[in-house]
Design a protein around this motif. Structure first.
Motif, PDB file in Angstrom:
ATOM      1  N   SER A   1       0.865  -1.172   0.000  1.00  0.00           N
ATOM      2  CA  SER A   1       0.000   0.000   0.000  1.00  0.00           C
ATOM      3  C   SER A   1       0.901   1.220   0.000  1.00  0.00           C
ATOM      4  O   SER A   1       2.110   1.108  -0.212  1.00  0.00           O
ATOM      5  CB  SER A   1      -0.924  -0.017   1.226  1.00  0.00           C
TER       6      SER A   1
ATOM      7  N   HIS B   1       1.231   5.841   0.944  1.00  0.00           N
ATOM      8  CA  HIS B   1       0.795   7.232   0.951  1.00  0.00           C
ATOM      9  C   HIS B   1       1.366   7.912  -0.288  1.00  0.00           C
ATOM     10  O   HIS B   1       2.575   7.895  -0.516  1.00  0.00           O
ATOM     11  CB  HIS B   1       1.289   7.952   2.203  1.00  0.00           C
ATOM     12  N   GLN B   2       0.496   8.495  -1.078  1.00  0.00           N
ATOM     13  CA  GLN B   2       0.919   9.219  -2.270  1.00  0.00           C
ATOM     14  C   GLN B   2       0.556  10.689  -2.107  1.00  0.00           C
ATOM     15  O   GLN B   2      -0.617  11.031  -1.968  1.00  0.00           O
ATOM     16  CB  GLN B   2       0.256   8.628  -3.515  1.00  0.00           C
TER      17      GLN B   2
ATOM     18  N   THR C   1      -1.526  11.445   1.052  1.00  0.00           N
ATOM     19  CA  THR C   1      -2.826  10.796   1.231  1.00  0.00           C
ATOM     20  C   THR C   1      -2.675   9.292   1.073  1.00  0.00           C
ATOM     21  O   THR C   1      -2.020   8.831   0.133  1.00  0.00           O
ATOM     22  CB  THR C   1      -3.840  11.321   0.203  1.00  0.00           C
TER      23      THR C   1
ATOM     24  N   ALA D   1      -3.320   5.859  -0.216  1.00  0.00           N
ATOM     25  CA  ALA D   1      -3.893   5.469  -1.505  1.00  0.00           C
ATOM     26  C   ALA D   1      -4.349   4.020  -1.538  1.00  0.00           C
ATOM     27  O   ALA D   1      -4.719   3.514  -2.603  1.00  0.00           O
ATOM     28  CB  ALA D   1      -2.875   5.712  -2.615  1.00  0.00           C
TER      29      ALA D   1
ATOM     30  N   LEU E   1      -1.910  -0.989  -3.585  1.00  0.00           N
ATOM     31  CA  LEU E   1      -1.588  -0.518  -4.928  1.00  0.00           C
ATOM     32  C   LEU E   1      -1.139  -1.620  -5.877  1.00  0.00           C
ATOM     33  O   LEU E   1      -1.013  -1.389  -7.070  1.00  0.00           O
ATOM     34  CB  LEU E   1      -0.500   0.559  -4.841  1.00  0.00           C
TER      35      LEU E   1
ATOM     36  N   PHE F   1     -11.318   1.868  -1.884  1.00  0.00           N
ATOM     37  CA  PHE F   1     -10.426   2.314  -2.942  1.00  0.00           C
ATOM     38  C   PHE F   1     -10.812   1.650  -4.249  1.00  0.00           C
ATOM     39  O   PHE F   1     -11.121   0.459  -4.293  1.00  0.00           O
ATOM     40  CB  PHE F   1      -8.967   1.981  -2.599  1.00  0.00           C
TER      41      PHE F   1
END
Length: 269
Positions: A62, A64-65, A68, A70, A73, A185
């Motif tokens: 996973s 933070h992008q 935030t 995200a 992924l 998501f």
């Protein structure tokens, strides 16, 4: 996977060069190409002893992008083949990983493939960083798959890149074990928190990957782990900037614990 026939030991008679069984050499080469292109499985799943069983693996992450979270992924289009000690230093371990070998259970909606254009760029950038003394992955091989089209902004040729590093564990692998609750998501694939898995991954990374000194059994490792990962990634990015390279999206999903990523491109003047 199939096994190539054993080549006879080279012999040297007089001043003649050693001879090699051409068929055996060709078979061994093809076997290597099949493994490094994802067309052959390198594994041992026989027997009941888990200590002797091994197979390729992929890791979900996973991240933070841009500040935030995200969500989960994917798997980085990566499948690790094996982890092996250096022949001259048994304490130094290298992981071999294929990038672009296809889908895994964590691929979400992606195709799991890589294209020749970006694979060549990663090969060249990683070797340049190594020559400059900047921590990086190493490129072992590129296998072009010209008959496999890949749809990106345009149709391109597929390629499988084999890269080598002490570890490919990302900060995002830790985040996958402890995501925020009650978040949805696009693309799905999210899994609930698994704090015991987070602990096991952290202890493994701290003691076996980063080899943090002074960590006694049962003592907290989190603070030392976070600080060491931050220091290593800061040194790596500073090295890039000193020579005019960059990545552009060093989010937590892109940050490797041992700080061995290769840059994406050169900075603009």
């Amino acid at each position: 996977m199939s096994h190539a026939p054993s080549a006879p030991s080279p012999t040297n008679t007089g001043h003649n060069p050693p001879t090699v069984d051409a068929a055996a050499a060709a078979a061994a080469r093809q076997e290597l190409v099949d493994v490094l292109s994802g067309h052959a499985l390198l594994a041992n799943v026989e027997g009941d002893d888990p200590q002797t069983q091994w197979a390729p693996w992929s890791l979900r992450y996973s991240g933070h992008q841009f500040g935030t979270f995200a969500g989960q992924l994917g798997d980085g289009r990566a499948i690790s083949l094996l982890s092996t000690p250096h022949p001259e230093d048994q304490e130094t371990v290298y992981e071999l990983q294929l990038k672009g070998a296809g889908r895994t259970p964590f691929s979400r909606m992606a195709d799991g493939l890589a294209v020749l254009r970006s694979s060549i760029r990663e090969f060249l950038c990683s070797e340049a960083m190594h020559a400059l003394g900047i921590p990086t992955t190493r490129a072992l091989s590129l296998v072009s798959l010209p008959k496999l089209p890949v749809e990106r902004e345009r149709i391109e040729s597929a390629c499988v890149l084999t890269r080598v590093a002490p570890s490919f564990i990302r900060v995002g692998n830790f985040e996958a074990f402890n995501p925020p609750a009650n978040m949805y998501f696009f693309g799905g694939g999210q899994q609930p928190a698994h704090l015991d898995g987070l602990r096991v991954l952290g202890e493994w990374t701290a003691r076996r990957v980063l080899r943090l000194e002074g960590l006694q059994e049962g003592r907290a490792w989190g603070r030392e782990l976070v600080l060491e990962v931050a220091r290593r990634n800061a040194r790596m990015v500073a090295g890039w900037q000193a020579y005019g390279f960059m990545h552009g999206v060093i989010n937590t999903d892109k940050s490797v614990a041992v700080a061995t990523r290769s840059p994406f491109s050169a900075m603009s003047r």
